[in-house]
Design a protein around this motif. Sequence first.
Motif, PDB file in Angstrom:
ATOM      1  N   THR A   1       0.841  -1.192   0.000  1.00 27.63           N
ATOM      2  CA  THR A   1       0.000   0.000   0.000  1.00 27.63           C
ATOM      3  C   THR A   1       0.877   1.243   0.000  1.00 27.63           C
ATOM      4  OG1 THR A   1      -1.750  -1.131   1.240  1.00 27.63           O
ATOM      5  CG2 THR A   1      -1.795   1.276   1.236  1.00 27.63           C
ATOM      6  N   TYR A   2       0.667   2.103  -0.992  1.00 28.24           N
ATOM      7  CA  TYR A   2       1.403   3.364  -1.016  1.00 28.24           C
ATOM      8  C   TYR A   2       0.613   4.353  -0.160  1.00 28.24           C
ATOM      9  CZ  TYR A   2       4.299   7.200  -2.657  1.00 28.24           C
ATOM     10  OH  TYR A   2       5.168   8.260  -2.697  1.00 28.24           O
ATOM     11  N   GLN A   3       0.976   4.432   1.111  1.00 26.88           N
ATOM     12  CA  GLN A   3       0.170   5.148   2.098  1.00 26.88           C
ATOM     13  C   GLN A   3      -0.037   6.640   1.815  1.00 26.88           C
ATOM     14  OE1 GLN A   3       1.604   4.185   6.013  1.00 26.88           O
ATOM     15  NE2 GLN A   3       0.795   2.108   5.910  1.00 26.88           N
ATOM     16  N   PRO A   4       0.920   7.360   1.214  1.00 27.47           N
ATOM     17  CA  PRO A   4       0.658   8.773   0.919  1.00 27.47           C
ATOM     18  C   PRO A   4      -0.552   9.012   0.018  1.00 27.47           C
ATOM     19  CG  PRO A   4       3.009   8.357   0.831  1.00 27.47           C
ATOM     20  CD  PRO A   4       2.338   7.013   0.976  1.00 27.47           C
ATOM     21  N   PHE A   5      -0.993   7.957  -0.694  1.00 28.27           N
ATOM     22  CA  PHE A   5      -2.155   8.108  -1.570  1.00 28.27           C
ATOM     23  C   PHE A   5      -3.466   7.722  -0.891  1.00 28.27           C
ATOM     24  CE2 PHE A   5       0.193   7.852  -5.901  1.00 28.27           C
ATOM     25  CZ  PHE A   5       0.283   9.243  -5.921  1.00 28.27           C
ATOM     26  N   LEU A   6      -3.428   7.319   0.376  1.00 31.88           N
ATOM     27  CA  LEU A   6      -4.664   6.945   1.055  1.00 31.88           C
ATOM     28  C   LEU A   6      -5.680   8.095   1.110  1.00 31.88           C
ATOM     29  CD1 LEU A   6      -3.526   4.641   4.010  1.00 31.88           C
ATOM     30  CD2 LEU A   6      -4.474   3.995   1.795  1.00 31.88           C
ATOM     31  N   PRO A   7      -5.261   9.343   1.429  1.00 35.12           N
ATOM     32  CA  PRO A   7      -6.247  10.432   1.416  1.00 35.12           C
ATOM     33  C   PRO A   7      -6.906  10.616   0.060  1.00 35.12           C
ATOM     34  CG  PRO A   7      -4.287  11.117   2.618  1.00 35.12           C
ATOM     35  CD  PRO A   7      -3.954   9.816   1.946  1.00 35.12           C
ATOM     36  N   GLU A   8      -6.128  10.485  -1.018  1.00 35.28           N
ATOM     37  CA  GLU A   8      -6.693  10.648  -2.359  1.00 35.28           C
ATOM     38  C   GLU A   8      -7.619   9.486  -2.706  1.00 35.28           C
ATOM     39  OE1 GLU A   8      -5.488  12.819  -5.234  1.00 35.28           O
ATOM     40  OE2 GLU A   8      -3.512  13.472  -4.569  1.00 35.28           O
ATOM     41  N   ALA A   9      -7.283   8.294  -2.243  1.00 31.38           N
ATOM     42  CA  ALA A   9      -8.157   7.140  -2.483  1.00 31.38           C
ATOM     43  C   ALA A   9      -9.458   7.296  -1.710  1.00 31.38           C
ATOM     44  CB  ALA A   9      -7.442   5.853  -2.083  1.00 31.38           C
ATOM     45  N   ALA A  10      -9.362   7.777  -0.467  1.00 27.13           N
ATOM     46  CA  ALA A  10     -10.564   7.982   0.340  1.00 27.13           C
ATOM     47  C   ALA A  10     -11.450   9.061  -0.272  1.00 27.13           C
ATOM     48  CB  ALA A  10     -10.181   8.366   1.772  1.00 27.13           C
ATOM     49  N   ALA A  11     -10.844  10.070  -0.881  1.00 30.56           N
ATOM     50  CA  ALA A  11     -11.603  11.172  -1.469  1.00 30.56           C
ATOM     51  C   ALA A  11     -12.181  10.824  -2.835  1.00 30.56           C
ATOM     52  CB  ALA A  11     -10.719  12.408  -1.592  1.00 30.56           C
ATOM     53  N   GLY A  12     -11.725   9.711  -3.416  1.00 29.73           N
ATOM     54  CA  GLY A  12     -12.213   9.338  -4.737  1.00 29.73           C
ATOM     55  C   GLY A  12     -11.441   9.998  -5.860  1.00 29.73           C
ATOM     56  N   ASN A  13     -10.298  10.639  -5.555  1.00 29.46           N
ATOM     57  CA  ASN A  13      -9.483  11.249  -6.608  1.00 29.46           C
ATOM     58  C   ASN A  13      -8.783  10.192  -7.444  1.00 29.46           C
ATOM     59  OD1 ASN A  13     -10.170  13.755  -5.561  1.00 29.46           O
ATOM     60  ND2 ASN A  13      -8.338  13.891  -4.293  1.00 29.46           N
ATOM     61  N   ILE A  14      -8.461   9.059  -6.820  1.00 25.05           N
ATOM     62  CA  ILE A  14      -7.876   7.941  -7.551  1.00 25.05           C
ATOM     63  C   ILE A  14      -8.608   6.664  -7.155  1.00 25.05           C
ATOM     64  CG2 ILE A  14      -5.595   9.018  -7.723  1.00 25.05           C
ATOM     65  CD1 ILE A  14      -4.626   7.209  -5.517  1.00 25.05           C
ATOM     66  N   GLU A  15      -8.592   5.704  -8.048  1.00 23.19           N
ATOM     67  CA  GLU A  15      -9.194   4.402  -7.780  1.00 23.19           C
ATOM     68  C   GLU A  15      -8.413   3.727  -6.653  1.00 23.19           C
ATOM     69  OE1 GLU A  15     -11.322   0.925  -7.922  1.00 23.19           O
ATOM     70  OE2 GLU A  15     -11.768   2.759  -9.044  1.00 23.19           O
ATOM     71  N   PRO A  16      -9.085   3.197  -5.613  1.00 23.31           N
ATOM     72  CA  PRO A  16      -8.363   2.571  -4.496  1.00 23.31           C
ATOM     73  C   PRO A  16      -7.359   1.508  -4.929  1.00 23.31           C
ATOM     74  CG  PRO A  16     -10.662   2.861  -3.917  1.00 23.31           C
ATOM     75  CD  PRO A  16     -10.539   3.259  -5.364  1.00 23.31           C
TER      76      PRO A  16
ATOM     77  N   ARG B   1     -15.592   3.183  18.445  1.00 26.62           N
ATOM     78  CA  ARG B   1     -15.999   4.246  17.531  1.00 26.62           C
ATOM     79  C   ARG B   1     -14.905   4.698  16.563  1.00 26.62           C
ATOM     80  NH1 ARG B   1     -21.400   6.188  17.030  1.00 26.62           N
ATOM     81  NH2 ARG B   1     -22.501   5.125  18.719  1.00 26.62           N
ATOM     82  N   GLY B   2     -13.658   4.516  16.933  1.00 23.79           N
ATOM     83  CA  GLY B   2     -12.564   5.068  16.139  1.00 23.79           C
ATOM     84  C   GLY B   2     -12.359   4.382  14.800  1.00 23.79           C
ATOM     85  N   ILE B   3     -11.941   5.158  13.829  1.00 22.54           N
ATOM     86  CA  ILE B   3     -11.583   4.662  12.502  1.00 22.54           C
ATOM     87  C   ILE B   3     -10.116   4.989  12.271  1.00 22.54           C
ATOM     88  CG2 ILE B   3     -12.045   4.803  10.024  1.00 22.54           C
ATOM     89  CD1 ILE B   3     -14.837   5.892  10.734  1.00 22.54           C
ATOM     90  N   GLY B   4      -9.310   3.986  11.998  1.00 21.35           N
ATOM     91  CA  GLY B   4      -7.894   4.214  11.710  1.00 21.35           C
ATOM     92  C   GLY B   4      -7.702   4.691  10.280  1.00 21.35           C
ATOM     93  N   PHE B   5      -6.452   5.008   9.941  1.00 19.25           N
ATOM     94  CA  PHE B   5      -6.171   5.481   8.572  1.00 19.25           C
ATOM     95  C   PHE B   5      -4.770   5.027   8.164  1.00 19.25           C
ATOM     96  CE2 PHE B   5      -5.871   8.643   5.103  1.00 19.25           C
ATOM     97  CZ  PHE B   5      -7.119   8.444   4.549  1.00 19.25           C
ATOM     98  N   LYS B   6      -4.554   3.703   8.228  1.00 18.33           N
ATOM     99  CA  LYS B   6      -3.253   3.136   7.878  1.00 18.33           C
ATOM    100  C   LYS B   6      -3.327   2.183   6.688  1.00 18.33           C
ATOM    101  CE  LYS B   6       0.315   2.666   9.696  1.00 18.33           C
ATOM    102  NZ  LYS B   6       1.637   3.182   9.278  1.00 18.33           N
ATOM    103  N   THR B   7      -4.527   1.709   6.357  1.00 14.88           N
ATOM    104  CA  THR B   7      -4.681   0.698   5.307  1.00 14.88           C
ATOM    105  C   THR B   7      -5.676   1.173   4.250  1.00 14.88           C
ATOM    106  OG1 THR B   7      -6.529  -0.467   6.364  1.00 14.88           O
ATOM    107  CG2 THR B   7      -4.296  -1.083   7.058  1.00 14.88           C
ATOM    108  N   ILE B   8      -5.644   0.529   3.098  1.00 13.01           N
ATOM    109  CA  ILE B   8      -6.578   0.878   2.032  1.00 13.01           C
ATOM    110  C   ILE B   8      -8.004   0.526   2.447  1.00 13.01           C
ATOM    111  CG2 ILE B   8      -6.299  -1.331   0.837  1.00 13.01           C
ATOM    112  CD1 ILE B   8      -6.855   2.159  -0.746  1.00 13.01           C
ATOM    113  N   GLY B   9      -8.156  -0.533   3.248  1.00 13.10           N
ATOM    114  CA  GLY B   9      -9.480  -0.888   3.744  1.00 13.10           C
ATOM    115  C   GLY B   9     -10.073   0.202   4.618  1.00 13.10           C
ATOM    116  N   GLU B  10      -9.247   0.791   5.477  1.00 15.20           N
ATOM    117  CA  GLU B  10      -9.719   1.869   6.339  1.00 15.20           C
ATOM    118  C   GLU B  10     -10.074   3.114   5.529  1.00 15.20           C
ATOM    119  OE1 GLU B  10      -7.382   0.895  10.523  1.00 15.20           O
ATOM    120  OE2 GLU B  10      -6.324   1.992   8.944  1.00 15.20           O
ATOM    121  N   ALA B  11      -9.295   3.385   4.476  1.00 13.81           N
ATOM    122  CA  ALA B  11      -9.582   4.548   3.627  1.00 13.81           C
ATOM    123  C   ALA B  11     -10.928   4.386   2.920  1.00 13.81           C
ATOM    124  CB  ALA B  11      -8.461   4.743   2.604  1.00 13.81           C
ATOM    125  N   ILE B  12     -11.181   3.196   2.384  1.00 17.46           N
ATOM    126  CA  ILE B  12     -12.455   2.940   1.704  1.00 17.46           C
ATOM    127  C   ILE B  12     -13.602   3.005   2.705  1.00 17.46           C
ATOM    128  CG2 ILE B  12     -13.792   1.214   0.429  1.00 17.46           C
ATOM    129  CD1 ILE B  12     -11.115   0.207  -0.707  1.00 17.46           C
TER     130      ILE B  12
END
Length: 456
Positions: free
Chosen positions: A43-58, A125-136
């Motif tokens: 997983t290229y982690q710097p792209f997780l925000p963009e994947a979560a935002a829908g700017n790039i395909e996960p 309640r918390g949501i992590g942000f380390k994996t592509i699954g969490e971003a989706i």
Amino acid sequence: MNPQRIVVVGAGHVGLYAALRLSKKLSRRKAEIVVIDPQPHMTYQPFLPEAAAGNIEPRHSVVPLRRELKKCRVIVGEVTKVEHARKTVTVQPIEGPATEMEYDHIIVAPGSVSRTLPIPGLSERGIGFKTIGEAIYLRNHVMDQLDVAAVTPDPEIRKAALSFVFVGGGFAGVEAMAEMEDVVRDALKYYPELDQKEVKFVLVEASNRILPEVGAKMGAYAARQLAKRDISIRLETFLKSCVDGNIELSDGDKFRAETVVWTAGVKPSPMLDVTDLPRGPKGHVNCLPTLQVADDEGNVLDGAWSAGDCAQVPDLTNPGGWCSPSAQHAVRQAKVLADNIKSVVLGGLPKEYRHKYVGSVAGLGLYKGVAHVYGIKVRGLPAWFMHRSYHMSRIPSFNRKVRVVADWTLAFVLRRETIALGQLHHPREEFLEVTPPLRKPEDKPEDRTTVGAGTR
């Protein structure tokens, strides 16, 4: 002479880049390279925000290991034990019994995991942000909350659904929050029932500034830009509780929010607990500047190597300091590490890792960013462009570079997709609801004169 076996534990930035370079530098007659990771992709982690935002395909933010590492043996499984004293590693594959494997060299690079705290309600309640699954999941969750707010007659539920809390003001927290705020702002065009003024984004940071990696001035600029978007930044503030969505902050503020994203730092992977390698005070593998694992006295452990987030590597450009847990260091360390192992395998000596941190870039949503590179401060559109260009150049494989650029191009021409695919998280739920349970032998047969009456 049999080839030496090099085992790579973890296929993140260090593991993938090191294995790829070794496979190009050493022939199969010289070395057998085995890569072990629980996931079949990097997983290229710097792209997780963009994947979560829908700017790039996960899928375009991950790199398939088997396609990229054609000359390596890839094992999808978990390492359950490393006994370097015997030079053996125990692997638990997806199916079947665990197996023990001997090695000549081992690269321990499992990376890091979210550093959480015992805060009431966080685990529920918390949501992590380390994996592509969490971003989706975050993307789908945020979009679901808009649907909830649009239809509920209860003003308290509506208010909680439109409140989003991000804990941690580093790269991950700021970039994820900025991108998701962009997503919500765009999505509200299709929700006439909702008003932008009802949306509440809160960034909670324990220190006195955000984005310390880009410097104080750029961090302050980023804070001002986020404030202009009505994002509330709470500095020197802690999350005290989030039980049942009831947020309680250390500054005394209390409110309800259905979204709590935790990005407050990382810690070494717990996989290191099953190794006999020496570790530093914070749990990192103790390394020399050559990226060789060493004990407290500085004695090298023959054949043991480490780098990246899980390693404590001296920063030779900052005497007394350690290399930061960043992708910039990880990628460069992987190159030096691979060259050092190649040198040792061929009878040479390893070299020291030395790299001055050149600066950082951060995205603040579409067309917005900050950068501090080689002492030059850049902000706005140029910084955003630098941010994208840098990470596009760093993601492995030409295939992924082309796909990411194609995604960006389409996103520039077409409107952002604002669709929630929440069913991805429970794909069998509907099938289970329509599938009748198996009748037990002791159950009485149904009255066939009434069951199904009127259906023929």
